[in-house]
Every structure is written in structure tokens, then in C-alpha cells.
Design a protein around this motif. Structure first.
Motif, PDB file in Angstrom:
ATOM      1  N   CYS A 151       0.831  -1.216   0.000  1.00  0.00           N
ATOM      2  CA  CYS A 151       0.000   0.000   0.000  1.00  0.00           C
ATOM      3  C   CYS A 151       0.864   1.264   0.000  1.00  0.00           C
ATOM      4  CB  CYS A 151      -0.914   0.037   1.219  1.00  0.00           C
ATOM      5  SG  CYS A 151      -2.176  -1.249   1.224  1.00  0.00           S
ATOM      6  N   HIS A 152       1.905   1.267   0.834  1.00  0.00           N
ATOM      7  CA  HIS A 152       2.688   2.502   1.010  1.00  0.00           C
ATOM      8  C   HIS A 152       3.801   2.653  -0.028  1.00  0.00           C
ATOM      9  CE1 HIS A 152       0.918   3.978   4.771  1.00  0.00           C
ATOM     10  NE2 HIS A 152       0.807   2.716   5.138  1.00  0.00           N
ATOM     11  N   GLY A 153       3.966   1.650  -0.913  1.00  0.00           N
ATOM     12  CA  GLY A 153       5.052   1.689  -1.887  1.00  0.00           C
ATOM     13  C   GLY A 153       6.288   1.042  -1.280  1.00  0.00           C
ATOM     14  N   ALA A 162      -2.270   4.472  -0.103  1.00  0.00           N
ATOM     15  CA  ALA A 162      -1.812   4.929   1.213  1.00  0.00           C
ATOM     16  C   ALA A 162      -0.887   6.141   1.087  1.00  0.00           C
ATOM     17  CB  ALA A 162      -1.094   3.797   1.938  1.00  0.00           C
ATOM     18  N   PRO A 163      -0.806   6.951   2.157  1.00  0.00           N
ATOM     19  CA  PRO A 163       0.108   8.111   2.133  1.00  0.00           C
ATOM     20  C   PRO A 163       1.565   7.658   2.224  1.00  0.00           C
ATOM     21  CG  PRO A 163      -1.061   7.969   4.255  1.00  0.00           C
ATOM     22  CD  PRO A 163      -1.565   6.844   3.405  1.00  0.00           C
ATOM     23  N   PRO A 164       2.513   8.558   1.942  1.00  0.00           N
ATOM     24  CA  PRO A 164       3.933   8.179   2.000  1.00  0.00           C
ATOM     25  C   PRO A 164       4.404   7.974   3.433  1.00  0.00           C
ATOM     26  CG  PRO A 164       3.700  10.521   1.508  1.00  0.00           C
ATOM     27  CD  PRO A 164       2.330   9.955   1.518  1.00  0.00           C
ATOM     28  N   LEU A 165       5.429   7.144   3.598  1.00  0.00           N
ATOM     29  CA  LEU A 165       6.099   6.985   4.894  1.00  0.00           C
ATOM     30  C   LEU A 165       7.418   7.754   4.867  1.00  0.00           C
ATOM     31  CD1 LEU A 165       5.469   3.162   5.452  1.00  0.00           C
ATOM     32  CD2 LEU A 165       4.181   5.080   6.417  1.00  0.00           C
ATOM     33  N   ALA A 166       7.976   7.895   3.645  1.00  0.00           N
ATOM     34  CA  ALA A 166       9.204   8.665   3.491  1.00  0.00           C
ATOM     35  C   ALA A 166       8.899  10.127   3.788  1.00  0.00           C
ATOM     36  CB  ALA A 166       9.731   8.519   2.058  1.00  0.00           C
ATOM     37  N   GLU A 169       6.140  13.037   9.070  1.00  0.00           N
ATOM     38  CA  GLU A 169       6.414  13.435  10.461  1.00  0.00           C
ATOM     39  C   GLU A 169       5.790  12.435  11.445  1.00  0.00           C
ATOM     40  OE1 GLU A 169       4.409  14.744   8.273  1.00  0.00           O
ATOM     41  OE2 GLU A 169       2.833  16.014   9.120  1.00  0.00           O
ATOM     42  N   TRP A 170       4.781  11.673  10.979  1.00  0.00           N
ATOM     43  CA  TRP A 170       4.170  10.663  11.839  1.00  0.00           C
ATOM     44  C   TRP A 170       5.150   9.516  12.088  1.00  0.00           C
ATOM     45  CZ3 TRP A 170      -0.377  11.736  14.132  1.00  0.00           C
ATOM     46  CH2 TRP A 170      -1.162  12.746  13.569  1.00  0.00           C
ATOM     47  N   VAL A 171       5.894   9.170  11.048  1.00  0.00           N
ATOM     48  CA  VAL A 171       6.810   8.030  11.145  1.00  0.00           C
ATOM     49  C   VAL A 171       7.959   8.342  12.102  1.00  0.00           C
ATOM     50  CG1 VAL A 171       8.436   6.600   9.861  1.00  0.00           C
ATOM     51  CG2 VAL A 171       6.209   7.156   8.867  1.00  0.00           C
ATOM     52  N   ILE A 180      -0.063   2.413  17.971  1.00  0.00           N
ATOM     53  CA  ILE A 180      -1.540   2.422  17.926  1.00  0.00           C
ATOM     54  C   ILE A 180      -2.024   2.196  16.497  1.00  0.00           C
ATOM     55  CG2 ILE A 180      -3.582   3.902  18.201  1.00  0.00           C
ATOM     56  CD1 ILE A 180      -2.186   5.088  20.695  1.00  0.00           C
ATOM     57  N   ILE A 181      -1.370   2.811  15.516  1.00  0.00           N
ATOM     58  CA  ILE A 181      -1.771   2.612  14.115  1.00  0.00           C
ATOM     59  C   ILE A 181      -1.639   1.138  13.728  1.00  0.00           C
ATOM     60  CG2 ILE A 181      -1.202   3.130  11.693  1.00  0.00           C
ATOM     61  CD1 ILE A 181      -0.413   5.960  12.592  1.00  0.00           C
ATOM     62  N   GLN A 182      -0.567   0.472  14.210  1.00  0.00           N
ATOM     63  CA  GLN A 182      -0.396  -0.954  13.906  1.00  0.00           C
ATOM     64  C   GLN A 182      -1.487  -1.798  14.571  1.00  0.00           C
ATOM     65  OE1 GLN A 182       2.144  -2.447  11.820  1.00  0.00           O
ATOM     66  NE2 GLN A 182       2.003  -0.301  11.278  1.00  0.00           N
TER      67      GLN A 182
END
Ligand code: HEC
Length: 257
Positions: A151-153, A162-166, A169-171, A180-182
Motif C-alpha cells: 500500500c505505502h510503496g 496509502a500516504p507516504p512513509l518517506a 512526520e508521523w513516522v 496504535i496505528i499498527q
């Protein structure tokens, strides 16, 4: 001159011979048409199921070709067998929505008695931000990330699902958010690196992972794709296990990064 040409009887007979042959072939043609209609020789007659089936095949074809441009067959099958294996080996979790809990039940008592989780304990680890990260942990994280990448690439670049993880700021932000997200998944609008996203189904919970696997994958995304942040420890995941079963989290419930 042939005398029969002027014989009216012969002419009339010839006319009726012709009529007979014409009628004969017409009857044969009608028979063929009739049987054709009966057995569907001339193109199939569309039943509603056929028509719906055709539409499904069209949509499937479009989805397949869209997917083919994003993931190779091999990547898809790796991810699918990985997910299937995990689903098959994971235990079902109770979904404890507040409105579904019977007052006075054991579940209600357990929830009432459960100590509130102190997030500051989980999030306070600034001293370790620069500590070297155990390659074995990154190895676990990399294996887990195969599923996220669907999903995240695979490079955390984000995509249609899905939005980027790279550069998110959340990551690199508070660890409790990530755990909590997991454990609960995430739903509703979220701003990542200055861009707002809102995916209709949000992210599904991935609580089937062990504490070590969640710690591993979170450490991996915090130290990949140009991100740099402290490692996540299995104890930080364990401390939030009571979150499992709650509805998908929303940004309002998380700590602002
Ligand atoms: C089925 C698709 C899907 C999978 C698989 C998935 N995510 Fe997500 N993820 C999403 C969506 C969609 C959102 C945004 C949810 C929203 O709209 O609020 C999201 C949001 C996030 C966020 C917060 C926003 C951001 O981009 O920083 C993090 C962190 C995250 N996911 C990490 C992970 C990790 C780690 C994994 C693998 C263990 C994973 N996700 C697997 C779909 C997915």
C-alpha cells in the motif's frame, strides 16, 4: 423450333416445379432458423447473469492491468502469500466496541479495571535517538515491510492506496502513534508532509504481528527512505496491547507529531 415451348401445359408445369423448389428451400431455411434460435447458434442470448458476468470480467481486466503497472506478478504473489500465511496463523480478535459491551459483563469489568496507559513512558526515549540500531531488528522489519509496501510503496513513497512513509512526520514522531496505528489501524483525514489524505477504508489493523515484528517494522520505517529516528522496542508495543480490538484510530486520538 422446339414444339414444347409453346405447349401451355408444359409451361404451367415448369412454373409449379419452380414454385415447389422455392417452397422446399424456404421451409428448410425456416427450420434452420428455428433450430438456431432454439439452440442459440447465432450468438448467445444475454441472460442478466451473463450481462453482469461480462461487466465483472471487464472490471477484473482493468484492475489487473492497473495492478500490473504498479506491482509485478512476482511481488503480488510474494505479498499475497505472506499476508495469507499470517492471516492463517493469526488468532481472531474480539472487536470490543463500547456500544456492544454488555454492562456488568466480564469484558466491561476488565476494561474498567485496565490501568490507563501512560504514553509519556512509551514516547520518552530521546537519549536513544542516536544509538546504533541492531541489524537483526532491521532484518525483521524489512520482512514485515513487504506487506506495508503493497500500500505505502516499496520505497515508502506512498501511492493510490496509502500516504507516504518517506518524510512523514508521523513516522519519525511519537512512537505511541505508530504502535496504535499498527494495533488499531487508522481512519479519517490525515496530513502527511503538508498534504492531506483521506482514504475511504483507512488502514486495517495489523495486530497479528508479534511485539518483535511491530517493533522491527516501525524501527525499519523510522530508519529508511531518508527517515532517521530512534528504534522502537518490543516493550513499547507490549505496553499498548490493550488497544487491540478498539475501532480504527483517528488522528484526533493520536499525539500531534
Ligand atoms: C491495505 C493498505 C495498507 C497497508 C498494508 C498498510 N497501510 Fe499504513 N496506511 C494505509 C492508509 C490508507 C493510511 C492512511 C489512513 C487514513 O486515511 O487515515 C495509512 C497510514 C499509515 C501511517 C500514518 C501516515 C503516514 O503516512 O505516515 C503509518 C505510519 C503507516 N500507515 C504505517 C504502516 C506500516 C508500518 C505498515 C506495515 C506494517 C502499513 N502501514 C501497512 C494503508 C495501509
Amino acid at each position: 423450333m422446339d414444339p414444347t415451348r409453346d405447349n401451355p401445359l408444359i409451361r404451367i408445369k415448369a412454373f409449379f416445379d419452380g414454385l415447389g423448389i422455392f417452397t422446399f428451400f424456404t421451409v428448410i431455411l425456416l427450420l434452420i432458423l428455428g433450430m438456431g434460435a432454439l439452440f442459440g447458434w447465432f450468438g448467445k442470448t444475454d441472460t442478466p447473469e451473463d450481462a453482469a458476468g461480462d461487466i465483472r470480467y471487464e472490471i477484473k481486466k482493468e484492475i489487473d492491468s492497473a495492478q500490473a503497472t504498479v506491482l509485478t506478478e512476482e511481488q503480488i504473489s510474494t505479498v499475497l502469500s505472506d499476508v495469507a500465511g499470517k492471516l492463517a496463523s493469526s488468532k481472531a480478535i474480539a472487536v470490543e466496541k463500547p456500544e456492544q459491551i454488555v454492562p456488568g459483563s466480564d469484558t466491561a469489568k476488565n476494561l474498567a479495571e485496565a490501568p490507563a496507559v501512560d504514553l509519556t513512558n512509551i514516547d520518552a526515549s530521546p537519549a536513544e535517538a542516536d544509538a546504533a540500531i541492531d541489524p537483526a531488528v532491521l532484518e525483521i522489519g524489512k520482512a514485515q515491510f513487504l506487506v506495508c509496501g503493497a500500500c505505502h510503496g516499496q520505497n515508502g513513497e506512498g501511492g493510490a492506496a496509502a500516504p507516504p512513509l518517506a518524510g512523514s512526520e508521523w513516522v519519525t514522531g511519537p512512537i505511541s502513534n505508530l504502535v496504535i496505528i499498527q494495533l488499531r489501524g487508522l481512519k479519517g483525514p490525515i496530513t502527511v508532509a503538508g498534504k492531506e489524505y483521506n482514504f475511504p477504508a483507512g488502514m486495517t489493523p495489523m495486530a497479528y504481528q508479534t511485539d518483535e515484528q511491530i517493533a522491527g517494522v516501525l524501527t525499519y520505517i523510522r530508519n529508511n527512505f531518508g527517515n532517521k529516528a530512534s528504534a522502537v522496542k518490543p516493550e513499547q508495543v507490549a505496553a499498548l496491547r490493550s488497544e487491540v480490538g478498539k475501532p480504527q484510530a483517528t488522528v484526533e486520538e493520536l499525539t500531534k507529531p
